[in-house]
Write a protein that holds these residues in place. Structure first.
Motif, PDB file in Angstrom:
ATOM      1  N   ASP A  72      40.182  50.302  31.952  1.00  0.00           N
ATOM      2  CA  ASP A  72      40.593  51.229  33.015  1.00  0.00           C
ATOM      3  C   ASP A  72      39.637  51.232  34.206  1.00  0.00           C
ATOM      4  O   ASP A  72      39.709  52.120  35.057  1.00  0.00           O
ATOM      5  N   THR A  73      38.736  50.245  34.273  1.00  0.00           N
ATOM      6  CA  THR A  73      37.831  50.142  35.420  1.00  0.00           C
ATOM      7  C   THR A  73      38.246  48.952  36.266  1.00  0.00           C
ATOM      8  O   THR A  73      38.120  47.801  35.822  1.00  0.00           O
ATOM      9  N   PRO A  74      38.782  49.149  37.476  1.00  0.00           N
ATOM     10  CA  PRO A  74      39.190  48.010  38.293  1.00  0.00           C
ATOM     11  C   PRO A  74      37.994  47.151  38.681  1.00  0.00           C
ATOM     12  O   PRO A  74      36.922  47.671  38.993  1.00  0.00           O
ATOM     13  N   ALA A  75      38.174  45.847  38.646  1.00  0.00           N
ATOM     14  CA  ALA A  75      37.079  44.933  38.963  1.00  0.00           C
ATOM     15  C   ALA A  75      37.653  43.610  39.453  1.00  0.00           C
ATOM     16  O   ALA A  75      38.846  43.329  39.307  1.00  0.00           O
ATOM     17  N   LEU A  76      36.769  42.782  40.034  1.00  0.00           N
ATOM     18  CA  LEU A  76      37.146  41.456  40.521  1.00  0.00           C
ATOM     19  C   LEU A  76      36.687  40.416  39.503  1.00  0.00           C
ATOM     20  O   LEU A  76      35.539  40.444  39.043  1.00  0.00           O
ATOM     21  N   PHE A  77      37.577  39.509  39.157  1.00  0.00           N
ATOM     22  CA  PHE A  77      37.261  38.473  38.183  1.00  0.00           C
ATOM     23  C   PHE A  77      37.539  37.096  38.788  1.00  0.00           C
ATOM     24  O   PHE A  77      38.559  36.908  39.461  1.00  0.00           O
ATOM     25  N   LYS A  78      36.626  36.136  38.515  1.00  0.00           N
ATOM     26  CA  LYS A  78      36.877  34.747  38.885  1.00  0.00           C
ATOM     27  C   LYS A  78      37.230  34.016  37.600  1.00  0.00           C
ATOM     28  O   LYS A  78      36.409  33.917  36.674  1.00  0.00           O
ATOM     29  N   VAL A  79      38.467  33.530  37.498  1.00  0.00           N
ATOM     30  CA  VAL A  79      38.957  32.979  36.242  1.00  0.00           C
ATOM     31  C   VAL A  79      39.602  31.611  36.453  1.00  0.00           C
ATOM     32  O   VAL A  79      39.971  31.241  37.578  1.00  0.00           O
ATOM     33  N   ARG A  80      39.733  30.880  35.330  1.00  0.00           N
ATOM     34  CA  ARG A  80      40.471  29.616  35.334  1.00  0.00           C
ATOM     35  C   ARG A  80      41.755  29.812  34.550  1.00  0.00           C
ATOM     36  O   ARG A  80      41.748  30.370  33.439  1.00  0.00           O
ATOM     37  N   CYS A  81      42.866  29.377  35.127  1.00  0.00           N
ATOM     38  CA  CYS A  81      44.159  29.501  34.462  1.00  0.00           C
ATOM     39  C   CYS A  81      44.300  28.376  33.439  1.00  0.00           C
ATOM     40  O   CYS A  81      44.152  27.194  33.780  1.00  0.00           O
ATOM     41  N   MET A  82      44.585  28.768  32.206  1.00  0.00           N
ATOM     42  CA  MET A  82      44.654  27.785  31.128  1.00  0.00           C
ATOM     43  C   MET A  82      46.007  27.089  31.059  1.00  0.00           C
ATOM     44  O   MET A  82      46.161  26.076  30.371  1.00  0.00           O
ATOM     45  N   TYR A 129      40.747  34.245  42.046  1.00  0.00           N
ATOM     46  CA  TYR A 129      40.147  35.569  41.949  1.00  0.00           C
ATOM     47  C   TYR A 129      41.263  36.579  41.690  1.00  0.00           C
ATOM     48  O   TYR A 129      42.266  36.613  42.404  1.00  0.00           O
ATOM     49  N   LEU A 130      41.084  37.404  40.649  1.00  0.00           N
ATOM     50  CA  LEU A 130      42.050  38.446  40.316  1.00  0.00           C
ATOM     51  C   LEU A 130      41.358  39.806  40.354  1.00  0.00           C
ATOM     52  O   LEU A 130      40.222  39.943  39.889  1.00  0.00           O
ATOM     53  N   TYR A 131      42.075  40.818  40.883  1.00  0.00           N
ATOM     54  CA  TYR A 131      41.529  42.173  40.928  1.00  0.00           C
ATOM     55  C   TYR A 131      42.470  43.101  40.178  1.00  0.00           C
ATOM     56  O   TYR A 131      43.671  43.174  40.472  1.00  0.00           O
ATOM     57  N   GLY A 132      41.921  43.810  39.194  1.00  0.00           N
ATOM     58  CA  GLY A 132      42.741  44.727  38.428  1.00  0.00           C
ATOM     59  C   GLY A 132      41.957  45.368  37.305  1.00  0.00           C
ATOM     60  O   GLY A 132      40.728  45.271  37.243  1.00  0.00           O
ATOM     61  N   CYS A 133      42.688  46.021  36.385  1.00  0.00           N
ATOM     62  CA  CYS A 133      42.069  46.739  35.266  1.00  0.00           C
ATOM     63  C   CYS A 133      42.330  46.007  33.953  1.00  0.00           C
ATOM     64  O   CYS A 133      43.452  45.567  33.699  1.00  0.00           O
ATOM     65  N   ILE A 134      41.289  45.915  33.137  1.00  0.00           N
ATOM     66  CA  ILE A 134      41.420  45.359  31.798  1.00  0.00           C
ATOM     67  C   ILE A 134      41.902  46.460  30.848  1.00  0.00           C
ATOM     68  O   ILE A 134      41.454  47.601  30.924  1.00  0.00           O
ATOM     69  N   GLU A 135      42.833  46.108  29.970  1.00  0.00           N
ATOM     70  CA  GLU A 135      43.194  47.014  28.882  1.00  0.00           C
ATOM     71  C   GLU A 135      43.175  46.215  27.591  1.00  0.00           C
ATOM     72  O   GLU A 135      43.313  44.989  27.593  1.00  0.00           O
ATOM     73  N   ILE A 136      42.962  46.907  26.483  1.00  0.00           N
ATOM     74  CA  ILE A 136      42.920  46.238  25.184  1.00  0.00           C
ATOM     75  C   ILE A 136      44.110  46.718  24.363  1.00  0.00           C
ATOM     76  O   ILE A 136      44.303  47.922  24.157  1.00  0.00           O
ATOM     77  N   THR A 147      46.081  41.782  41.462  1.00  0.00           N
ATOM     78  CA  THR A 147      46.358  41.116  42.736  1.00  0.00           C
ATOM     79  C   THR A 147      45.523  39.847  42.823  1.00  0.00           C
ATOM     80  O   THR A 147      44.431  39.762  42.236  1.00  0.00           O
ATOM     81  N   ILE A 148      46.027  38.860  43.518  1.00  0.00           N
ATOM     82  CA  ILE A 148      45.284  37.624  43.757  1.00  0.00           C
ATOM     83  C   ILE A 148      44.524  37.778  45.063  1.00  0.00           C
ATOM     84  O   ILE A 148      45.110  38.114  46.098  1.00  0.00           O
ATOM     85  N   GLU A 149      43.234  37.559  45.024  1.00  0.00           N
ATOM     86  CA  GLU A 149      42.394  37.701  46.207  1.00  0.00           C
ATOM     87  C   GLU A 149      41.909  36.330  46.670  1.00  0.00           C
ATOM     88  O   GLU A 149      41.671  35.426  45.859  1.00  0.00           O
ATOM     89  N   HIS A 150      41.758  36.176  47.981  1.00  0.00           N
ATOM     90  CA  HIS A 150      41.299  34.911  48.554  1.00  0.00           C
ATOM     91  C   HIS A 150      39.798  34.960  48.797  1.00  0.00           C
ATOM     92  O   HIS A 150      39.255  35.981  49.231  1.00  0.00           O
ATOM     93  N   GLU A 151      39.126  33.865  48.541  1.00  0.00           N
ATOM     94  CA  GLU A 151      37.663  33.828  48.588  1.00  0.00           C
ATOM     95  C   GLU A 151      37.124  34.216  49.953  1.00  0.00           C
ATOM     96  O   GLU A 151      36.085  34.864  50.054  1.00  0.00           O
ATOM     97  N   ASP A 152      37.824  33.857  51.010  1.00  0.00           N
ATOM     98  CA  ASP A 152      37.338  34.165  52.354  1.00  0.00           C
ATOM     99  C   ASP A 152      37.596  35.616  52.754  1.00  0.00           C
ATOM    100  O   ASP A 152      37.229  36.039  53.850  1.00  0.00           O
ATOM    101  N   GLU A 153      38.230  36.396  51.878  1.00  0.00           N
ATOM    102  CA  GLU A 153      38.502  37.808  52.171  1.00  0.00           C
ATOM    103  C   GLU A 153      37.825  38.743  51.173  1.00  0.00           C
ATOM    104  O   GLU A 153      38.227  39.903  51.019  1.00  0.00           O
ATOM    105  N   LEU A 154      36.783  38.265  50.503  1.00  0.00           N
ATOM    106  CA  LEU A 154      36.094  39.093  49.519  1.00  0.00           C
ATOM    107  C   LEU A 154      35.094  40.001  50.221  1.00  0.00           C
ATOM    108  O   LEU A 154      34.033  39.568  50.672  1.00  0.00           O
ATOM    109  N   CYS A 155      35.443  41.266  50.319  1.00  0.00           N
ATOM    110  CA  CYS A 155      34.619  42.251  51.011  1.00  0.00           C
ATOM    111  C   CYS A 155      34.958  43.627  50.436  1.00  0.00           C
ATOM    112  O   CYS A 155      35.640  43.727  49.421  1.00  0.00           O
TER     113      CYS A 155
END
Length: 694
Positions: A72-82, A129-136, A147-155
Motif C-alpha cells: 500500500d506504499t506507492p513507489a517507482l520501480f525499474k523492472v525487466r519484463c519477463m 519504469y512502473l509507478y504503483g502500489c505493491i500488494e501481496i 503507470t508507465i513512467e519515462h526516464e526523461d520525466e522522472l521528477c
C-alpha cells in the motif's frame, strides 16, 4: 502530504498573478471540450487554474526494489519484463492484462484492468519504469494498475484531484498548468520588498508558485510552502485588523428589550435553556442595545442549542419593528429552520427562499418580504440575490458560517441599513485559530450540552471487519433502525482508492442490503432530488442513506442511530465529529463506525482520539494541532478571511512569527503598510464584485 480538499477551501487573495482575470483560451489545446472540463472543476480563468493546487505529489526521483517496499506504499520501480503481456476477457467489457516482471530483489506480477493496450506498449525483455502500489495475495507480490513512467520525466510530479466525470487526466492538467505558470510569470508582481524577503527567508513569489506545482526538489517545495503560508497568514491578519477597525465605528439600531414578551417566548419552549445559552443571549442583548452594530460569532458543539439562540435573537429584531433573516448553506437545513420558525411564531410571519421554489412561489415570497408581511425570513444564499428587497432588515444571521465566505456575508449585510450581524458555527474552534479567522467578531461560546444527550459509541473498523459490520447493520435496519453511510467522494477519481458514494450504493443495493430500501444523496443532485431523498429518510421509508458530507450539517433524524464513515483518514477530526453528531440525537443508543484502509500509526493514533472523547472543543484543539484548520473553514469560499493553504494555520511557529512581524514591522512602517493595505482592499473589493447571484 495529502489534504482533504485543498481546492474546495477558501478563495484567498494572495495567490494572485494578474490584476484582471485572463481567459483560459490563451492556452494551447483549450477548445470548447477542454474548457467545459475546466469549468467542471470550477476553473474559469488562469488565476483559478494556477490556484488549483495538487493534493499530493509522486516522488519519481528514487527507485525502489520490488521486495523492499511495504504494501500500500506507492513507489517507482525499474523492472525487466519477463514476457510480453497477455490479455484475458473474463467477462463482457472487462479485460485483465498481465505480465511477470523482475528486478535484482525479486519478482512480481503486474496487472492492469481494462487497459488492453498495455500489451502493445511492452515488449518481452524490455526495461521499464512502473509507478504503483505493491500488494501481496496468496503469497505473491502484485503491482496493480501501475503507470508507465519515462526516464526523461522522472521528477517530483503533482497529482491533482480530478473526478472521472470532469474529462481531464493528470497529464493534460500538468500540461495546462505549465503553460499557465509560464504565461503568467512575466506579469506577476512581488508584494514584499527584497530586503523584507531576505530578512524572513521568503522565496520569490514566482519561484513559490512554480515549485508548489512542480517542485525542483523537496527543499524547493518546502521553501514554496513557507513563502505562500507566510504571505497567507500575514495578509489574513492584516485584513482582519482593517475589518475590525471599520466595525468598531459602525453604528447600528439601538434595540429596546421588551423583557416580558421576550420571557414569554422563552417560557413557551418545551425545554429549559442551559446556562451557556442564557449567557450567550445576554451577550447578544448587550450588543443590540449598545447603539453599535453587533458583529458576533456564536460557536458551540454539535447539539448545544445554537439554533434556538438565533431564533430568540430574531425575535428581538422583530419586537423592534424590523425583519430578521437567517441564511443556511443547504436547502435541507434552511427548510428545517423554516418549519421550526413556523412552529414558534406562526407561518404567516415566516418566509422561505431557495432555488427550489417555483417562479410563482418565489414571486409571492419576494412580495411578502418587500411589504414587510414576512418578518422572520430563512433561506439559502437565495436571500442575497439582487431581486430580494427587504422592508426593514435589522438582523442578519449566517448559520454554519464556515460554508459562506466574507464576500457573501458582505452581500447579506448590504441588504439592510447597517443591520446587526450574528454568525454561527457548529464546529468548536481553538482560541488561537478563532483570533485569526474571526478576529473581526466578538465571540460567544456555548460549551454546555442539553441534559440527557447520550455519548455515541465510536469504533475504528479495519477493512477485514467490514463484512461483519455490514451484517450487524443489516440486522439493525431490519428491526426498524436507520443508518448513514458517508463517503469522501461522489464518484470514483483517477489515482484514488477511496470508496465513492456511487460505488458503495451500487455494492450495498445489490449485496449486503439487497431488499432493504436505501438511497443515494450527494451535492450534484438537484435540490428537488435531495429534498425527496431526505423526506423519505426522515419518514423512515429509506433505511440507509449513502451520502457524501452533504449531510454534515442540519440533518436531524432521531431514528438514525448508526453513522458509517468510509475513508475516515481523509477527514479531519472536527469533520468526523460533525458527522458523528448526526446520530445520538434521540433516546436510542447510537454508534459511529470509522473505516480506514490506512495502516499507519499516525492515522491510528489520530482516529483513536475520536473513540476516547465526545468533547468537541477537545477534538478541535487536537485537530488543529495535527491537521490544520481545513474542516473549520469548510467548502469553497470567497474572501480574504479564508485561506487557500489551509495547512498554514496549523504551523504554530509560523503563526506566531507572522503575528510578530505584523505588529513590529508592518503596522509601524507606512512604506510597507500602505501598499499592502491597498492590495488587500483592492482584491477584496474585486471579490465582492465577482460574487455571482444564483
Amino acid at each position: 502530504m495529502t489534504y482533504s480538499s485543498l481546492k474546495s477551501r477558501f478563495q484567498a487573495i494572495f495567490i494572485c498573478f494578474l490584476e484582471e482575470l485572463m481567459e483560459l483560451s490563451v492556452l494551447k489545446g483549450v477548445g470548447p471540450k477542454r474548457m467545459e472540463a475546466l469549468h467542471k472543476l470550477d476553473i474559469y480563468s488562469l488565476e483559478d487554474l494556477i490556484a488549483f493546487l495538487p493534493v499530493k505529489y509522486r516522488d519519481l526521483t528514487a527507485v525502489a526494489k520490488l521486495n523492499a517496499v511495504s504494501t500500500d506504499t506507492p513507489a517507482l520501480f525499474k523492472v525487466r519484463c519477463m514476457q510480453k503481456p497477455t490479455v484475458r476477457y473474463p467477462r463482457k467489457n472487462f479485460t485483465v492484462t498481465s505480465c511477470e516482471v523482475e528486478d535484482i530483489s525479486g519478482r512480481a506480477q503486474v496487472i492492469w484492468f481494462n487497459q488492453p493496450y498495455m500489451a502493445q506498449n511492452i515488449e518481452d525483455g524490455a526495461e521499464i519504469y512502473l509507478y504503483g502500489c505493491i500488494e501481496i495475495k496468496q503469497g505473491r507480490r502484485r503491482l496493480m494498475n501501475p503507470t508507465i513512467e519515462h526516464e526523461d520525466e522522472l521528477c517530483i510530479v503533482p497529482v491533482y484531484r480530478l473526478p472521472a466525470s470532469c474529462g481531464m487526466n493528470q497529464k493534460a492538467m500538468r500540461g495546462l498548468m505549465k503553460q499557465a505558470i509560464e504565461y503568467c510569470s512575466s506579469k506577476e508582481r512581488e508584494i514584499f520588498p527584497s530586503e523584507f524577503r531576505a530578512r524572513h527567508q521568503l522565496a520569490e513569489r514566482n519561484f513559490a508558485i512554480t515549485n508548489i506545482h512542480f517542485p525542483q526538489s523537496e527543499t524547493a517545495l518546502l521553501q514554496a510552502r513557507r513563502r505562500l503560508c507566510f504571505e497567507e497568514l500575514l495578509l489574513v491578519q492584516l485584513f482582519i485588523r482593517l475589518r475590525k477597525k471599520k466595525n468598531e465605528v459602525q453604528a447600528g439600531k439601538k434595540f429596546v428589550i421588551q423583557q416580558e414578551a421576550f420571557d414569554n417566548i422563552i417560557n413557551s419552549l418545551p425545554y429549559v435553556l442551559t446556562g451557556a445559552q442564557k449567557k450567550c443571549i445576554e451577550e447578544i442583548k448587550r450588543d443590540v442595545t449598545s447603539g453599535k452594530a453587533m458583529n458576533r460569532l456564536v460557536q458551540g458543539d454539535v447539539g448545544c442549542g445554537k439554533t434556538i439562540v438565533a431564533f430568540l435573537a430574531m425575535a428581538l429584531a422583530v419586537q423592534n419593528g424590523g425583519q430578521a433573516a437567517l441564511m443556511a448553506p443547504t436547502d435541507i437545513l434552511a427548510r428545517q429552520h423554516y418549519l421550526q420558525l413556523c412552529q414558534m411564531f406562526g407561518r404567516e410571519k415566516v418566509s422561505f427562499l431557495s432555488g427550489a421554489l417555483s417562479a410563482v412561489q418565489r414571486k409571492k415570497e419576494l412580495e411578502r418580504i418587500q411589504n414587510g408581511k414576512a418578518v422572520y425570513i430563512v433561506g439559502t444564499n437565495a436571500l442575497i440575490q439582487r431581486s430580494v428587497e427587504y422592508q426593514k432588515l435589522l438582523l442578519i444571521i449566517t448559520d454554519e458560517q464556515h460554508r459562506f465566505g466574507v464576500a457573501q456575508r458582505a452581500r447579506f449585510f448590504a441588504k439592510g441599513d447597517s443591520p446587526h450581524t450574528l454568525v454561527m458555527s457548529a464546529t468548536p474552534i481553538p482560541r488561537t485559530l478563532s483570533l485569526i479567522i474571526f478576529g473581526d467578531l466578538d465571540i460567544s461560546v456555548i460549551d454546555e450540552l442539553p441534559a440527557g444527550r447520550q455519548k455515541v459509541a465510536t469504533s475504528i473498523i479495519p477493512k477485514s471487519r467490514e463484512e461483519d459490520m455490514l451484517a450487524y447493520i443489516r440486522k439493525e435496519l431490519q428491526q426498524g433502525r436507520q443508518a448513514y453511510f458517508v463517503c469522501p467522494l461522489i464518484e470514483e477519481e483517477e489515482e484514488s482508492t477511496l470508496m465513492s458514494a456511487e460505488k458503495l450504493y451500487a455494492e450495498l443495493s445489490s449485496g449486503a442490503f439487497q431488499g432493504i430500501p436505501i438511497a443515494l444523496l450527494h451535492g450534484k443532485m438537484s435540490t428537488e432530488e435531495k429534498n425527496t431523498v431526505m423526506d423519505a429518510f426522515a419518514a423512515g421509508e429509506v433505511k440507509a442513506l449513502i451520502s457524501t458530507t452533504v449531510i454534515e450539517v442540519g440533518v436531524n433524524v432521531k431514528n438514525a442511530v448508526i453513522m458509517v464513515i468510509y475513508g475516515a483518514e481523509r477527514f479531519g477530526l472536527a469533520q468526523l465529529h460533525q458527522l458523528r453528531g448526526r446520530v445520538g440525537r434521540g433516546a436510542l443508543k447510537s454508534y459511529c463506525f470509522m473505516l480506514t484502509q490506512s495502516n499507519s500509526e499516525e492515522t491510528k493514533e489520530r482516529l483513536e482520539i475520536m473513540t476516547k472523547t465526545n468533547n468537541g472543543f477537545e477534538i478541535a484543539q487536537r485537530d488543529f494541532e495535527l491537521r490544520g484548520p481545513g474542516d473549520y473553514l469548510g467548502k469553497r469560499q470567497s474572501g480574504i478571511a479564508e485561506a487557500r493553504f489551509s495547512y498554514a494555520l496549523s504551523n504554530t511557529l509560523l503563526l506566531k512569527e507572522t503575528q510578530h512581524v505584523l505588529e513590529t514591522e508592518i503596522l509601524p512602517d507606512e512604506k510597507i503598510l500602505e501598499p499592502l493595505t491597498a492590495y488587500v482592499n483592492a482584491r477584496f473589493d474585486k471579490e465582492l464584485e465577482d460574487i455571482a447571484y444564483n
